[in-house]
Design a protein around this motif. Structure first.
Motif, PDB file in Angstrom:
ATOM      1  N   TRP A   1      -3.890   5.950  -3.967  1.00 31.22           N
ATOM      2  CA  TRP A   1      -3.130   6.223  -2.730  1.00 31.22           C
ATOM      3  C   TRP A   1      -2.752   4.910  -2.031  1.00 31.22           C
ATOM      4  CZ3 TRP A   1      -5.221   5.235   2.283  1.00 31.22           C
ATOM      5  CH2 TRP A   1      -4.414   5.665   3.336  1.00 31.22           C
ATOM      6  N   ALA A   2      -3.743   4.035  -1.894  1.00 32.70           N
ATOM      7  CA  ALA A   2      -3.504   2.763  -1.209  1.00 32.70           C
ATOM      8  C   ALA A   2      -2.448   1.947  -1.943  1.00 32.70           C
ATOM      9  CB  ALA A   2      -4.805   1.981  -1.099  1.00 32.70           C
ATOM     10  N   LEU A   3      -2.483   2.047  -3.267  1.00 31.96           N
ATOM     11  CA  LEU A   3      -1.526   1.302  -4.074  1.00 31.96           C
ATOM     12  C   LEU A   3      -0.094   1.787  -3.826  1.00 31.96           C
ATOM     13  CD1 LEU A   3      -2.394  -0.455  -6.908  1.00 31.96           C
ATOM     14  CD2 LEU A   3      -0.750   1.220  -7.707  1.00 31.96           C
ATOM     15  N   LEU A   4       0.048   3.101  -3.801  1.00 29.76           N
ATOM     16  CA  LEU A   4       1.377   3.672  -3.555  1.00 29.76           C
ATOM     17  C   LEU A   4       1.868   3.265  -2.157  1.00 29.76           C
ATOM     18  CD1 LEU A   4       0.589   7.195  -5.021  1.00 29.76           C
ATOM     19  CD2 LEU A   4       2.323   5.639  -5.920  1.00 29.76           C
ATOM     20  N   CYS A   5       0.963   3.320  -1.193  1.00 29.06           N
ATOM     21  CA  CYS A   5       1.357   2.960   0.179  1.00 29.06           C
ATOM     22  C   CYS A   5       1.781   1.498   0.249  1.00 29.06           C
ATOM     23  CB  CYS A   5       0.192   3.178   1.152  1.00 29.06           C
ATOM     24  SG  CYS A   5      -0.219   4.897   1.377  1.00 29.06           S
ATOM     25  N   GLU A   6       1.019   0.652  -0.395  1.00 32.23           N
ATOM     26  CA  GLU A   6       1.288  -0.777  -0.326  1.00 32.23           C
ATOM     27  C   GLU A   6       2.657  -1.105  -0.942  1.00 32.23           C
ATOM     28  OE1 GLU A   6      -0.034  -3.024   1.360  1.00 32.23           O
ATOM     29  OE2 GLU A   6       1.218  -4.643   0.531  1.00 32.23           O
ATOM     30  N   GLN A   7       2.959  -0.437  -2.061  1.00 35.21           N
ATOM     31  CA  GLN A   7       4.253  -0.671  -2.701  1.00 35.21           C
ATOM     32  C   GLN A   7       5.410  -0.289  -1.777  1.00 35.21           C
ATOM     33  OE1 GLN A   7       4.905  -1.977  -5.656  1.00 35.21           O
ATOM     34  NE2 GLN A   7       2.805  -2.188  -6.365  1.00 35.21           N
ATOM     35  N   SER A   8       5.256   0.864  -1.143  1.00 31.77           N
ATOM     36  CA  SER A   8       6.308   1.333  -0.235  1.00 31.77           C
ATOM     37  C   SER A   8       6.442   0.393   0.942  1.00 31.77           C
ATOM     38  CB  SER A   8       5.949   2.708   0.330  1.00 31.77           C
ATOM     39  OG  SER A   8       6.293   3.713  -0.556  1.00 31.77           O
TER      40      SER A   8
ATOM     41  N   SER B   1       9.460   5.334  11.017  1.00 31.18           N
ATOM     42  CA  SER B   1       8.591   6.339  10.407  1.00 31.18           C
ATOM     43  C   SER B   1       9.099   6.977   9.110  1.00 31.18           C
ATOM     44  CB  SER B   1       8.279   7.441  11.428  1.00 31.18           C
ATOM     45  OG  SER B   1       7.797   6.865  12.623  1.00 31.18           O
ATOM     46  N   PRO B   2       9.379   6.148   8.089  1.00 31.80           N
ATOM     47  CA  PRO B   2       9.780   6.717   6.800  1.00 31.80           C
ATOM     48  C   PRO B   2       8.568   7.296   6.068  1.00 31.80           C
ATOM     49  CG  PRO B   2       9.604   4.328   6.639  1.00 31.80           C
ATOM     50  CD  PRO B   2       9.336   4.683   8.075  1.00 31.80           C
ATOM     51  N   ASN B   3       8.836   7.867   4.905  1.00 33.52           N
ATOM     52  CA  ASN B   3       7.756   8.479   4.146  1.00 33.52           C
ATOM     53  C   ASN B   3       7.436   7.657   2.902  1.00 33.52           C
ATOM     54  OD1 ASN B   3       7.634  10.703   5.958  1.00 33.52           O
ATOM     55  ND2 ASN B   3       9.521  11.454   5.014  1.00 33.52           N
ATOM     56  N   ILE B   4       6.146   7.493   2.677  1.00 33.54           N
ATOM     57  CA  ILE B   4       5.676   6.702   1.542  1.00 33.54           C
ATOM     58  C   ILE B   4       6.191   7.279   0.229  1.00 33.54           C
ATOM     59  CG2 ILE B   4       3.582   6.054   0.244  1.00 33.54           C
ATOM     60  CD1 ILE B   4       3.859   4.529   2.870  1.00 33.54           C
ATOM     61  N   ALA B   5       6.555   6.389  -0.654  1.00 33.93           N
ATOM     62  CA  ALA B   5       7.013   6.724  -1.999  1.00 33.93           C
ATOM     63  C   ALA B   5       8.386   7.388  -2.002  1.00 33.93           C
ATOM     64  CB  ALA B   5       6.011   7.590  -2.766  1.00 33.93           C
TER      65      ALA B   5
ATOM     66  N   GLY C   1       4.898   8.619   6.906  1.00 35.28           N
ATOM     67  CA  GLY C   1       4.355   9.791   6.214  1.00 35.28           C
ATOM     68  C   GLY C   1       3.527   9.307   5.037  1.00 35.28           C
ATOM     69  N   ASP C   2       2.235   9.048   5.277  1.00 34.05           N
ATOM     70  CA  ASP C   2       1.391   8.479   4.225  1.00 34.05           C
ATOM     71  C   ASP C   2       0.262   9.427   3.853  1.00 34.05           C
ATOM     72  OD1 ASP C   2      -0.259   8.401   6.395  1.00 34.05           O
ATOM     73  OD2 ASP C   2      -0.783   6.274   6.223  1.00 34.05           O
ATOM     74  N   TRP C   3       0.453  10.710   4.098  1.00 31.95           N
ATOM     75  CA  TRP C   3      -0.603  11.654   3.780  1.00 31.95           C
ATOM     76  C   TRP C   3       0.040  12.981   3.461  1.00 31.95           C
ATOM     77  CZ3 TRP C   3      -5.177   9.977   2.589  1.00 31.95           C
ATOM     78  CH2 TRP C   3      -6.255  10.858   2.470  1.00 31.95           C
TER      79      TRP C   3
ATOM     80  N   LEU D   1       8.818  -0.534  -5.956  1.00 31.02           N
ATOM     81  CA  LEU D   1       9.389   0.656  -5.331  1.00 31.02           C
ATOM     82  C   LEU D   1      10.687   1.113  -5.955  1.00 31.02           C
ATOM     83  CD1 LEU D   1       8.958   2.790  -3.082  1.00 31.02           C
ATOM     84  CD2 LEU D   1      10.704   1.558  -1.839  1.00 31.02           C
ATOM     85  N   GLY D   2      11.473   0.193  -6.460  1.00 32.06           N
ATOM     86  CA  GLY D   2      12.668   0.614  -7.178  1.00 32.06           C
ATOM     87  C   GLY D   2      12.242   1.726  -8.130  1.00 32.06           C
ATOM     88  N   ASP D   3      11.134   1.488  -8.800  1.00 31.85           N
ATOM     89  CA  ASP D   3      10.564   2.486  -9.695  1.00 31.85           C
ATOM     90  C   ASP D   3       9.933   3.642  -8.920  1.00 31.85           C
ATOM     91  OD1 ASP D   3       9.242  -0.079 -11.849  1.00 31.85           O
ATOM     92  OD2 ASP D   3      11.222   0.873 -11.780  1.00 31.85           O
TER      93      ASP D   3
END
Ligand code: ARG
Length: 619
Positions: free
Chosen positions: A257-264, A147-151, A186-188, A215-217
């Protein structure tokens, strides 16, 4: 040997009842601890090996109600026991020790029969939960872990949760529970306002092109967004508006939002793949449609109190410094929901029957100990609201901090947070260097594929085992040197024990269990087992403890119990193998000892598998 323990307990109880028919009534009248069952054999494992296998201390507590010396009571119980043929088939004549302990030693033929049963049983004596429930498949267990957090970067705390949660899930799966391995990412939340605002400003093209940021970025990206948020008021209000748009379902905001989640997600998945972790992502956002109902239902139940504009439930039995009860906030002053609301919705969903829920019987959360009061509050409110069924079980499985060898928070030499990728890389690199050094010393020649495979397996195993083998409650000091050592309670030591046994097979020992007369194609017939040496009996007794250890891990959710067991088993095995000839022994000892080797290897493989650690044939 839990089934033997249960049988013995029944026999002892019956013997006590026969010896003292009046005792039940008498003890109950005096007010026994547990009225209704005043007679308790108090049966447990022997406190020392020289006392035998088990010890029953029940005579001592009968001394007072019966007004008799405890040794005399023990004598009477033993007399009845010896009159029971089922007991005599199990145990040697009992010994009475000290003030009135009854020491019990299993008969050698009984131990041998248990070994034979394990050799023919792929589960090595561990029943399934369904076996225990008369064939009924148990309700699913949810294990909420990682359960990590997105981004944000997945940190060592998430690594601990991942390793411990995966092990618990494996043990429960082995026991036959349907397990839902849930990644409550944590995606919200409001941080997405600033992330999306920043994204739209600095990388608008990301919204048209896939893969424009990685994600490095993204972690640096999070920092930049946060810095701007903290400094720039215009950016702050833009972010707030963005949150509203996102919650309102604006397509462009949702896309960002979906883009950020997908990268993570892709970055997280790399870690899971390396560690062989299976997880189903069901992030916080999944529960959005259920949040309002949580608050509404708490209000309808009369539990919701509006305090200073925020929706709260006051906790029973939990008060702050001022002595006033502490609230669990479920709706913020601005009307928004929070981490607790989401966890309440999640808990309710997990226990609710399908199709509107998971129909779980038990829900387990693996997080750092810092979240203990959060979960205690959530569990209490959910219970009071009736969302946890009467037999439903919830457990928070807390763990301590990961520290560096200096006892402080784990940091890189430059003082930065340690990236998981780098940490795993370093473990494998060090295992690689250790291996090359050892090959050199031993004058062995191995190809690069072998070296890479062994180094990867040992390096990752060391990281997992170091974490699992300490009591998770305490803080844990991360040390590559310690975890990669070939001696001590480490993964390399255990892996080496398995390799050692595999070597016996290579040097001509048939570990498959067939007697030499069994043909290659037919089913291998079981060897005739014959044991005589104390080292053999010690190993047998250790092997037969496995089922009890698994039961303990399941009840207490402590993987270190399994680690200690496997470590002890390896030590007892090594002592056996060093002191008793195996390949050079005569029959029937040779095949009997080979059978013990095979059972030891199977148990180590199974046990390490439950820890999420694959074994090696050579290393
Ligand atoms: N995302 C949280 C963190 O990083 C852990 C979530 C644990 N699970 C839960 N249901 N709250 O700390």
């Amino acid at each position: 040997m839990l089934s033997v323990l249960h049988a013995l307990n029944g026999q002892l109880l019956a013997a006590m009842e026969r010896a003292f028919p009046e005792a039940a009534a008498q003890a109950a009248a005096i007010g026994g601890e547990s009225p209704g069952q005043p007679l308790d054999p108090q049966l447990g494992p022997a406190s020392k090996p020289e006392f035998g296998d088990f010890q029953a201390n029940g005579a001592l507590s009968l001394a007072k109600p019966l007004g008799q010396p405890p040794r005399q009571i023990a004598q009477a119980i033993v007399q009845q026991l010896e009159a029971d043929p089922a007991f005599s088939a199990l145990c040697e004549p009992p010994q009475i020790a000290g003030p009135g302990f009854i020491n019990l030693t299993l008969r050698p033929e009984r131990l041998t029969a248990e070994v034979a049963a394990r050799l023919a049983d792929p589960r090595l004596g561990v029943p399934t939960a369904a076996d225990e429930a008369g064939g009924q498949v148990p309700a699913p267990v949810v294990v909420d872990f990682s359960s990590p957090n997105i981004a944000k970067e997945m940190h060592v705390g998430h690594l601990r949760s991942t390793i411990i949660g995966d092990c618990l899930a494996r043990v429960l799966e082995f026991r036959g529970y349907p397990v839902l391995r849930l990644n409550h990412v944590g995606d919200w939340g409001t941080q997405f306002g600033m992330l999306i605002t920043h994204l739209k400003q600095v990388a608008p093209e990301a919204l048209d092109t896939a893969d424009a940021v990685d994600l490095g970025d993204l972690v640096a990206f999070y920092r930049q967004a946060k810095a701007r948020f903290d400094e720039d008021e215009a950016f702050q209000s833009a972010s707030r508006e963005e949150v509203v748009r996102l919650q309102g379902g604006d397509p462009l905001s949702l896309k960002a939002w979906a883009l950020l989640c997908e990268q993570s997600r892709r970055e997280f998945q790399k870690i899971y793949d390396r560690l062989d972790i299976r997880l189903s992502e069901r992030g916080e956002s999944f529960y959005n449609p259920y949040l309002q109902a949580v608050v509404d239902d708490l209000r309808a139940a009369g539990m919701l109190v509006v305090d200073d504009g925020a929706g709260c439930v006051f906790l029973e039995g939990v008060s702050g410094k001022d002595g006033k009860p502490l609230p669990l906030i479920v709706q913020k002053r601005d009307g928004g929901f929070n981490y607790a609301t989401t966890d309440l919705a999640a808990l309710r969903y997990r226990f609710a029957q399908p199709p509107a829920g998971d129909g779980a019987g038990r829900v387990i959360y693996v997080t750092d100990a810092g979240q203990a009061s959060h979960f205690a509050g959530v569990f209490q409110v959910a219970r009071r609201a009736g969302w946890i069924p009467p037999h439903g079980r919830v457990d928070h499985v807390p763990f301590g901090l990961v520290q560096g060898e200096d006892g402080k928070k784990l940091k890189t030499r430059a003082g930065d947070t340690v990236r998981l990728r780098d940490l795993l890389d370093e473990a494998v690199e060090r295992a690689d260097a250790d291996l090359r050094r050892r090959l050199e010393e031993e004058g062995r020649q191995e190809d690069e594929t072998f070296i890479a495979h062994v180094a990867t397996t040992v390096g990752l195993a060391a990281v997992k085992y170091a974490d699992l083998s300490t009591n998770r409650i305490t803080n844990y000091q991360f040390s590559f040197d310690r975890m990669l050592a070939l001696t001590g309670n480490t993964a390399p030591y255990l892996l080496y024990a398995v390799v050692r046994i595999a070597g016996i097979a290579r040097r001509g020992g048939d570990l498959k269990g067939g007697s030499s007369s069994a043909g290659g194609s037919g089913p291998a017939s079981a060897p005739t087992l014959h044991f005589s040496e104390p080292q053999e009996w010690a190993l047998i007794r250790e092997l037969l403890r496995f089922d009890a250890v698994i039961a303990e891990v399941e009840a207490e959710l402590l993987p270190n119990r399994l680690c200690s067991y496997l470590f002890e088993l390896s030590q007892v095995f090594n002592r056996f193998y060093d002191q008793v000839p195996v390949l050079k022994a005569d029959e029937p000892s040779r095949s009997s000892r080979l059978a013990l080797c095979r059972l030891s290897a199977d148990m180590l493989r199974l046990g390490l598998g439950l820890l999420g650690i694959p074994t090696l044939e050579r290393m």
